[in-house]
Design a protein around this motif. Sequence first.
Motif, mmCIF file in Angstrom:
data_model
loop_
_atom_site.group_PDB
_atom_site.id
_atom_site.type_symbol
_atom_site.label_atom_id
_atom_site.label_comp_id
_atom_site.label_asym_id
_atom_site.label_seq_id
_atom_site.Cartn_x
_atom_site.Cartn_y
_atom_site.Cartn_z
ATOM 1 N N SER A 112 -3.865 -0.731 6.765
ATOM 2 C CA SER A 112 -2.925 -0.823 5.645
ATOM 3 C C SER A 112 -2.013 0.406 5.635
ATOM 4 O O SER A 112 -2.387 1.488 6.104
ATOM 5 N N ASP A 144 4.885 -7.268 3.430
ATOM 6 C CA ASP A 144 3.810 -7.143 2.451
ATOM 7 C C ASP A 144 2.609 -8.005 2.815
ATOM 8 O O ASP A 144 1.498 -7.741 2.375
ATOM 9 N N PRO A 147 -1.869 -7.850 7.683
ATOM 10 C CA PRO A 147 -1.388 -7.441 8.985
ATOM 11 C C PRO A 147 -0.863 -8.637 9.785
ATOM 12 O O PRO A 147 -1.322 -9.744 9.532
ATOM 13 N N PHE A 149 1.453 -5.019 10.137
ATOM 14 C CA PHE A 149 2.393 -4.218 9.362
ATOM 15 C C PHE A 149 3.234 -3.402 10.361
ATOM 16 O O PHE A 149 2.791 -2.329 10.793
#
Length: 192
Positions: A112, A144, A147, A149
């Motif tokens: 994250s 958002d 994953p 990301f």
Amino acid sequence: MKPREWSDRYRSHNTKWDLGQSPEQLVSYIVELAERKKVLIPGCGRGYEIKDFHEASHEVTAIDFSEGAIEASRQVIGDLADKIICDDFFKTPLKEDSFDICYERNFFCAISMDRWKDYGPRIASLLSEAGILIGIFQYGKHEDDGPPFPMTLEDRERYIEPYFLLLHDEFTHSGLSLYNDHAEHWQVWQKR
Ligand SMILES: C[S@@+](CC[C@H](N)C(=O)[O-])C[C@H]1O[C@@H](n2cnc3c(N)ncnc32)[C@H](O)[C@@H]1O
């Protein structure tokens, strides 16, 4: 995502990130290595790369916190899956300054964004003075619902460049639809 969620994905074969082999750039990189290296692989998943490094006589320590990933790894690399430590990469005890190479593929983009600040210091602390970070990194606009990301150039400046100097940067494409909206890069970084 929590370890159990990753495990669910491995157990249901919902692993769209999986390349099924080591990236070609890594295979070429290993061929060029003259000496035996100590290699660290965070977030190794099925761990095809463990086999390639091992068969070229390098010493591998891999980490993945998902039991499902390790089960899946055993199906493709057999007993070499014993090299995987099942733990959180950011917490598991590992000897500092002890690795020559850290290889990662799509680990940074799997954690994250609030964890990104820990990535550079953790890897730099485990690498020896001349240590190298290599791997495949995803670039793109913030998402958002990851994953994955992907990171922006500003993220790279903030989270990676203070700890590593970029030596080589090559655009690549895995052919995996999961990454169609990203720019995939094979990169080689030198510890500062
Ligand atoms: C996108 S997958 C990539 C797997 C593999 N590197 C590959 O290229 O196929 C990300 C992996 O990182 C693992 N992972 C995510 N966060 C982790 C953490 N904090 N510690 C250890 N493993 C983690 C997941 O379980 C998953 O196997």
